[in-house]
Design an enzyme around this catalytic site. Structure first.
Site, mmCIF file in Angstrom:
data_model
loop_
_atom_site.group_PDB
_atom_site.id
_atom_site.type_symbol
_atom_site.label_atom_id
_atom_site.label_comp_id
_atom_site.label_asym_id
_atom_site.label_seq_id
_atom_site.Cartn_x
_atom_site.Cartn_y
_atom_site.Cartn_z
ATOM 1 N N ASP A 34 6.526 -16.451 -17.877
ATOM 2 C CA ASP A 34 5.662 -17.190 -18.802
ATOM 3 C C ASP A 34 4.220 -16.752 -18.566
ATOM 4 O O ASP A 34 3.925 -16.157 -17.530
ATOM 5 C CB ASP A 34 5.793 -18.718 -18.541
ATOM 6 N N ASN A 87 12.284 -15.553 -25.605
ATOM 7 C CA ASN A 87 12.065 -16.892 -26.156
ATOM 8 C C ASN A 87 10.591 -17.216 -26.387
ATOM 9 O O ASN A 87 10.281 -18.060 -27.233
ATOM 10 C CB ASN A 87 12.694 -17.902 -25.175
ATOM 11 N N TYR A 153 4.141 -17.116 -38.838
ATOM 12 C CA TYR A 153 5.320 -17.543 -38.075
ATOM 13 C C TYR A 153 6.601 -17.168 -38.829
ATOM 14 O O TYR A 153 7.541 -16.615 -38.253
ATOM 15 C CB TYR A 153 5.236 -19.049 -37.837
ATOM 16 N N LYS A 157 9.431 -14.547 -37.511
ATOM 17 C CA LYS A 157 10.793 -15.004 -37.205
ATOM 18 C C LYS A 157 11.829 -14.280 -38.071
ATOM 19 O O LYS A 157 12.965 -14.052 -37.625
ATOM 20 C CB LYS A 157 10.892 -16.519 -37.365
ATOM 21 N N THR A 188 9.670 -30.338 -28.470
ATOM 22 C CA THR A 188 8.979 -29.596 -27.396
ATOM 23 C C THR A 188 7.475 -29.688 -27.646
ATOM 24 O O THR A 188 7.046 -30.104 -28.737
ATOM 25 C CB THR A 188 9.362 -28.096 -27.388
HETATM 26 P P1 NAP Z 1 6.721 -24.352 -25.968
HETATM 27 O O1 NAP Z 1 7.206 -25.619 -25.387
HETATM 28 O O2 NAP Z 1 5.303 -24.235 -26.417
HETATM 29 O O3 NAP Z 1 7.041 -23.182 -24.916
HETATM 30 C C1 NAP Z 1 6.669 -21.857 -25.147
HETATM 31 C C2 NAP Z 1 6.235 -21.220 -23.846
HETATM 32 O O4 NAP Z 1 5.892 -19.850 -24.112
HETATM 33 C C3 NAP Z 1 4.979 -21.891 -23.257
HETATM 34 O O5 NAP Z 1 5.100 -22.046 -21.872
HETATM 35 C C4 NAP Z 1 3.894 -20.876 -23.594
HETATM 36 O O6 NAP Z 1 2.799 -20.915 -22.697
HETATM 37 C C5 NAP Z 1 4.652 -19.569 -23.474
HETATM 38 N N1 NAP Z 1 3.950 -18.470 -24.111
HETATM 39 C C6 NAP Z 1 3.075 -18.523 -25.155
HETATM 40 N N2 NAP Z 1 2.595 -17.300 -25.414
HETATM 41 C C7 NAP Z 1 3.173 -16.455 -24.518
HETATM 42 C C8 NAP Z 1 3.059 -15.076 -24.259
HETATM 43 N N3 NAP Z 1 2.230 -14.293 -24.974
HETATM 44 N N4 NAP Z 1 3.802 -14.523 -23.268
HETATM 45 C C9 NAP Z 1 4.608 -15.305 -22.516
HETATM 46 N N5 NAP Z 1 4.749 -16.633 -22.694
HETATM 47 C C10 NAP Z 1 4.034 -17.191 -23.688
HETATM 48 O O7 NAP Z 1 7.580 -23.918 -27.250
HETATM 49 P P2 NAP Z 1 9.139 -24.119 -27.591
HETATM 50 O O8 NAP Z 1 9.218 -25.102 -28.663
HETATM 51 O O9 NAP Z 1 9.949 -24.278 -26.377
HETATM 52 O O10 NAP Z 1 9.412 -22.713 -28.272
HETATM 53 C C11 NAP Z 1 10.152 -21.680 -27.641
HETATM 54 C C12 NAP Z 1 10.605 -20.699 -28.719
HETATM 55 O O11 NAP Z 1 11.453 -21.384 -29.644
HETATM 56 C C13 NAP Z 1 9.475 -20.089 -29.539
HETATM 57 O O12 NAP Z 1 9.780 -18.733 -29.815
HETATM 58 C C14 NAP Z 1 9.504 -20.896 -30.820
HETATM 59 O O13 NAP Z 1 8.980 -20.202 -31.912
HETATM 60 C C15 NAP Z 1 10.993 -21.135 -30.950
HETATM 61 N N6 NAP Z 1 11.339 -22.280 -31.808
HETATM 62 C C16 NAP Z 1 10.879 -23.513 -31.511
HETATM 63 C C17 NAP Z 1 11.203 -24.567 -32.361
HETATM 64 C C18 NAP Z 1 10.736 -25.983 -32.108
HETATM 65 O O14 NAP Z 1 10.868 -26.809 -33.021
HETATM 66 N N7 NAP Z 1 10.224 -26.319 -30.954
HETATM 67 C C19 NAP Z 1 12.004 -24.337 -33.479
HETATM 68 C C20 NAP Z 1 12.456 -23.041 -33.734
HETATM 69 C C21 NAP Z 1 12.122 -22.017 -32.882
HETATM 70 P P3 NAP Z 1 1.481 -21.752 -23.144
HETATM 71 O O15 NAP Z 1 1.928 -23.180 -23.290
HETATM 72 O O16 NAP Z 1 0.527 -21.520 -22.019
HETATM 73 O O17 NAP Z 1 1.031 -21.153 -24.451
#
Ligand code: NAP
Length: 246
Positions: A34, A87, A153, A157, A188
């Site tokens: 991360d 991810n 986004y 995706k 999240t």
């Molecule tokens: P999250 O809780 O914000 O976790 C994402 C993590 O990735 C955070 O720790 C973030 O760090 C880190 N990150 C950001 N930029 C990065 C980089 N350049 N290199 C390495 N790590 C990085 O988000 P999440 O909801 O778990 O999302 C995870 C994945 O699922 C994403 O690809 C998102 O698009 C996808 N997704 C999420 C949802 C949803 O509803 N939550 C739905 C569909 C898809 P920081 O916090 O320091 O930025």
């Protein structure tokens, strides 16, 4: 049996964290990666308390060299790489297409799209050298449909699905399965930018009547990486409470 090793990017929070804990439960060597060092180290501590093996490696997925180093450090530590979950991702600015800033557009594409490509480029040769395995790329329901105010986004995706299909075609014969996952809206920190009214609207958009839990995505990702999914390659699986069925 040989203990398997997995890399999970963006594993310091949300869905990535749930995926890391799921693999730890199955006794993998878990590489928690991360940009958020504090979050990542907390996940490693949690895994270590369960007597499973995990390390934190900081890497920004939008940096091609950092993605290569992440894989090299993993193989140096554990001797092999069997699975990877690309991810890490961000939501980006919310704005109409004509008004969307170049800065946010580039940031989202760099992390959510280029980051997955750089991950695959570094991981595929290492997985082949390790005798084969699987990659799961994190797309979204917005990898197959659009939504207002998130053009970068949605573009990124959709690109992840195309990248997944291409890599699956190229490397299937060498024992690397590549699949994509399309979650609906999951509880999240990524959703923190939404207000309560927006969250209520999102709940109403899911036929199941609620948002998803990170663990519900982790279960699908783990299955796709497992031998139970040995004939699944180049697929895009939604886990969305029926969102895209409408
Ligand atoms: P999250 O809780 O914000 O976790 C994402 C993590 O990735 C955070 O720790 C973030 O760090 C880190 N990150 C950001 N930029 C990065 C980089 N350049 N290199 C390495 N790590 C990085 O988000 P999440 O909801 O778990 O999302 C995870 C994945 O699922 C994403 O690809 C998102 O698009 C996808 N997704 C999420 C949802 C949803 O509803 N939550 C739905 C569909 C898809 P920081 O916090 O320091 O930025």
């Amino acid at each position: 049996m040989e203990k398997k090793t997995v890399i999970i990017t963006g594993a310091g929070s949300g869905i990535g964290k749930a995926i890391a804990l799921k693999f730890a439960d199955a006794n993998y060597n878990v590489v928690v990666s991360d940009v958020d060092e504090e979050g990542g180290r907390q996940v490693v501590d949690q895994i270590s308390q369960q007597s499973a093996d995990a390390i934190f490696i900081k890497a920004d997925v939008s940096d091609r060299q950092a993605c290569k180093e992440l894989v090299k450090k993993t193989v140096d530590k554990y001797g092999a790489l069997h699975c990877a979950v690309n991810n890490a991702g961000i939501g980006g600015e919310m704005n109409l297409t004509a008004d969307y800033s170049a800065e946010s557009y580039l940031e989202v594409i760099d992390i959510n799209q280029h980051g997955v490509l750089y991950g695959c480029q570094a991981q595929i040769p290492a997985i082949i050298n390790s005798g084969g395995g699987a990659i799961v790329n994190m797309s979204s329901i917005l990898g197959s449909v659009g939504t207002a105010q998130s053009v970068a986004y949605v573009m990124a995706k959709h690109a992840v699905v195309g990248l997944t299909q291409t890599a699956a075609i190229e490397y299937g014969k060498q024992g690397v399965r590549v699949n994509a996952v399309g979650p609906g809206y999951i509880k999240t920190p990524l959703l923190d930018q939404l207000d309560e009214e927006q969250k209520e609207q999102l709940i109403a958009a899911h036929p199941i009547g609620r948002l998803g839990e990170p663990e519900e995505v982790a279960a699908l990702v783990f299955w796709l990486c497992s031998d139970q999914a040995s004939f699944v390659n180049g697929s895009y699986y939604t886990v969305d409470g029926g969102y895209t069925a409408q």
